[in-house]
Scaffold this motif. Sequence first.
Motif, PDB file in Angstrom:
ATOM      1  N   LYS A 110       0.806  -1.074   0.015  1.00  0.00           N
ATOM      2  CA  LYS A 110      -0.038  -0.012  -0.013  1.00  0.00           C
ATOM      3  C   LYS A 110       0.874   1.258  -0.022  1.00  0.00           C
ATOM      4  O   LYS A 110       1.895   1.420   0.573  1.00  0.00           O
ATOM      5  CB  LYS A 110      -0.876   0.138   1.170  1.00  0.00           C
ATOM      6  CG  LYS A 110      -1.670  -1.045   1.236  1.00  0.00           C
ATOM      7  CD  LYS A 110      -2.387  -1.058   2.858  1.00  0.00           C
ATOM      8  CE  LYS A 110      -3.111  -2.484   3.113  1.00  0.00           C
ATOM      9  NZ  LYS A 110      -3.920  -2.453   4.518  1.00  0.00           N
ATOM     10  N   TRP A 161      -3.966   4.103  -0.091  1.00  0.00           N
ATOM     11  CA  TRP A 161      -3.480   2.895  -0.429  1.00  0.00           C
ATOM     12  C   TRP A 161      -2.848   2.956  -1.785  1.00  0.00           C
ATOM     13  O   TRP A 161      -1.786   2.197  -2.104  1.00  0.00           O
ATOM     14  CB  TRP A 161      -4.369   1.766  -0.383  1.00  0.00           C
ATOM     15  CG  TRP A 161      -4.984   1.549   1.076  1.00  0.00           C
ATOM     16  CD1 TRP A 161      -4.788   2.258   2.169  1.00  0.00           C
ATOM     17  CD2 TRP A 161      -5.452   0.338   1.442  1.00  0.00           C
ATOM     18  NE1 TRP A 161      -5.194   1.364   3.266  1.00  0.00           N
ATOM     19  CE2 TRP A 161      -5.750   0.290   2.794  1.00  0.00           C
ATOM     20  CE3 TRP A 161      -6.104  -0.815   0.636  1.00  0.00           C
ATOM     21  CZ2 TRP A 161      -6.505  -0.590   3.443  1.00  0.00           C
ATOM     22  CZ3 TRP A 161      -6.722  -1.875   1.244  1.00  0.00           C
ATOM     23  CH2 TRP A 161      -6.960  -1.736   2.660  1.00  0.00           C
ATOM     24  N   TRP A 162      -3.413   3.388  -2.741  1.00  0.00           N
ATOM     25  CA  TRP A 162      -3.227   3.563  -4.349  1.00  0.00           C
ATOM     26  C   TRP A 162      -2.075   4.091  -4.844  1.00  0.00           C
ATOM     27  O   TRP A 162      -1.777   5.202  -4.595  1.00  0.00           O
ATOM     28  CB  TRP A 162      -4.361   3.854  -4.882  1.00  0.00           C
ATOM     29  CG  TRP A 162      -5.811   3.075  -4.042  1.00  0.00           C
ATOM     30  CD1 TRP A 162      -6.406   3.708  -3.480  1.00  0.00           C
ATOM     31  CD2 TRP A 162      -5.981   1.703  -4.313  1.00  0.00           C
ATOM     32  NE1 TRP A 162      -7.494   2.821  -2.869  1.00  0.00           N
ATOM     33  CE2 TRP A 162      -7.342   1.622  -3.414  1.00  0.00           C
ATOM     34  CE3 TRP A 162      -5.588   0.650  -5.077  1.00  0.00           C
ATOM     35  CZ2 TRP A 162      -8.050   0.257  -3.151  1.00  0.00           C
ATOM     36  CZ3 TRP A 162      -6.281  -0.396  -4.526  1.00  0.00           C
ATOM     37  CH2 TRP A 162      -7.437  -0.883  -3.764  1.00  0.00           C
ATOM     38  N   LEU A 185      -2.616  -1.297  -6.216  1.00  0.00           N
ATOM     39  CA  LEU A 185      -1.454  -1.949  -5.063  1.00  0.00           C
ATOM     40  C   LEU A 185      -0.258  -2.299  -5.920  1.00  0.00           C
ATOM     41  O   LEU A 185      -0.367  -2.658  -6.963  1.00  0.00           O
ATOM     42  CB  LEU A 185      -1.778  -2.767  -3.945  1.00  0.00           C
ATOM     43  CG  LEU A 185      -3.340  -2.310  -3.378  1.00  0.00           C
ATOM     44  CD1 LEU A 185      -4.046  -3.723  -2.520  1.00  0.00           C
ATOM     45  CD2 LEU A 185      -2.996  -1.310  -2.625  1.00  0.00           C
ATOM     46  N   GLU A 193      -1.116   4.283   4.563  1.00  0.00           N
ATOM     47  CA  GLU A 193      -2.349   3.817   5.410  1.00  0.00           C
ATOM     48  C   GLU A 193      -3.352   4.755   5.160  1.00  0.00           C
ATOM     49  O   GLU A 193      -4.506   4.287   5.092  1.00  0.00           O
ATOM     50  CB  GLU A 193      -2.277   3.692   6.894  1.00  0.00           C
ATOM     51  CG  GLU A 193      -1.154   2.719   7.378  1.00  0.00           C
ATOM     52  CD  GLU A 193      -2.070   1.440   7.204  1.00  0.00           C
ATOM     53  OE1 GLU A 193      -3.204   1.119   7.270  1.00  0.00           O
ATOM     54  OE2 GLU A 193      -1.116   0.309   6.789  1.00  0.00           O
TER      55      GLU A 193
END
Length: 698
Positions: free
Chosen positions: A114, A120-121, A203, A117
Amino acid sequence: MLKKQREKVLEDIKKIEKLEGIENESNSLEMSKLNLEKVKVNSQIDELSNKLSGLRLQLDGINKKINDLSGSAIDKILEAISEQRWYFFKNKTKVLMDKNTGLLWVNLDYFEYKKSENSWWYSFEDADNKVLNLKIDEYTNWHIPKNCELWEMIEDKSFPFQEGSGWSIKNQFEWIVEQDNIGGYRNLKSSGSRNSFYNGVGLLIPCNDSITYDTYKNDVSESNPIYTEKEKLQFTLNLFVNNDLWPIFDDENITELYKKIYFEKPRLLEQLSEIQSQIDEIEEQNKNKIKLLSSEFDYTKLLENYNIDKINNSIIKYYKAVISWIDGLIERLDYFQEQKSDMIEEFNKIGLKLSQKYQENPNLTQRENELLKERQKFFKKNFELGMNDVTKKLLSYKKQAQSIEDRIDDINEGNNGISELAELENEKRASFSFIAENTANIVKNALIKMDYFEKNKNFAVAAINLWDKWSMDYKVLKTTYKEDLKNNCEKEDIEEEVWMKWFEDWCNTRFVIEQQFMPLIKEGLNGNFEAEKNGVVIIEDIVALLDEYKKKVDNFYKNDRSAIYVNYVFAANGELQEKFETELKLYKISSEFQKKLQDIIFSLEKNENKIFLINWANNLIDLPVDEIINFVQLNNLDSIPQNVLNQFIELKKKNFESYLSDAKAYGREQERRDKEFNSLIFKMRKGLAKNKQGQLAH
């Protein structure tokens, strides 16, 4: 200490080899050689990256040989490989490997797949920047997987991080990939190697092809018809081994077995190699010491460490230098003896009989005892190594130097030191240089003998055994053979006076033969025959030929001599006819000996060796001729014409040396001499017959 370490490492290696199934000694030795070669090849791979491809093939070949020898243990590992696709590693915890492709993938338990936090992307650009300088478990050159690579990895759902519905990884479907040089993401809800590719974010799960090679994927493919199943599994095993990987198998026992064979053992071999290198280095240094002590020992090299002028101008420096010099020689001598201990022990055992003092034999005459005594003295001097005597002589010089120190200490305790020191200083003593030269010469002479024994062990052993045998044989002649002759003659009523004269002749002949033994041994020791093709073996052959001659003479006196006596005892001039017949028979033995010696003479290359043997054989060849001449002259035989006697004397004037380059001419000269000897014997007998007829006419 190092050798004990080496033995401990070797013992550990043997324990592992038992696991490998290497049970017989020849396989074990072969395995050790192959593993040492393997260590060497791995080292070359680190140093010579440009030869990586060729070395990999070489290493694979070595591994194949190891596998062939290791047997069941390797088969177990290959079987485990056949049942497992994905591998984590004990020594590379942040990556895992796909057996089907050889690609490394990041371990998602350690990798930040990730972006963060909160967000993620990854965009493709963000992902590309992240992998650009990525270094995981020392591996670099990571890349974003192609769409087809990601699908091939996840298709059978065996990937350890496959979780969730469809083909999701970590319960996530969108993962950054590349397709046709375009960045995007792959949705793992759908199947297919080129499907579900979209522009957008996802991811990140990088992969790496550092440990694999171009044809690996095709080599291990189930559809590849070229390789057997076992060969395909071996490609994967080679990938582990060549890249120093410790894979974790589903079966913990296989993981441990792999560790012992491919991790513990190679490291033990490296330790062994390192220890052996240290041992070799120490032994090489010690060899340099040995080089100082050899038949080529040059004491002047050691003398360079001493300031001769200062030593000669100071009594104190003088005695200290002598002590230091002797200690240095003894230290080197001790080390030399340690290295040569087996040989020294062997020759000391052989030469033990030489150390015994010669005991005169009452059955032998004075000259016979003297011959055997001198023979033993020669062997003792030349065949006893006597290293203890060398050390004893050296220590004597050290003791004398120490006595100077003791005297100085005593003078210092008294009240008349100046005059007593002056007296000590003015005493005559050998120069330090002379002492060094003399003691070095003592050592060198011993080492020359040692070198000879080492180079000519077989001859030295044979010579000592021959000395013992020949000395014993002569004593047997004077006891057993004499008693046998006596008993045989008494059975035929032959008077003691008669057979004792035969025995005297027998002993005289044997004595001449015995005298010829030592010159051969001396020639062998001097090394004069070493340049010949068979070296000292030639000397042994000649001694054997001389021994054969000796036995034929013995056989003649034991079996044939009495028959000649019986034939002529009642004949006219029987005593003379008997003598001539006896010498004719002995001459035949001598001639046979000379013909066999001729073959040896003309097998030699050096003329000086040929001349030595010709001159050496003269006494033996002349024995019958000398006996005839002496017999005629001592008995004042007027019946033998003087011209015939003169011809016998001329027969002694041989000219064999003129034919050294022509074996056939040498042989013809020998035949001419044989015919002339027979002819002269005939003329003597004819003269005796005429003389007898003249006496009857009167």
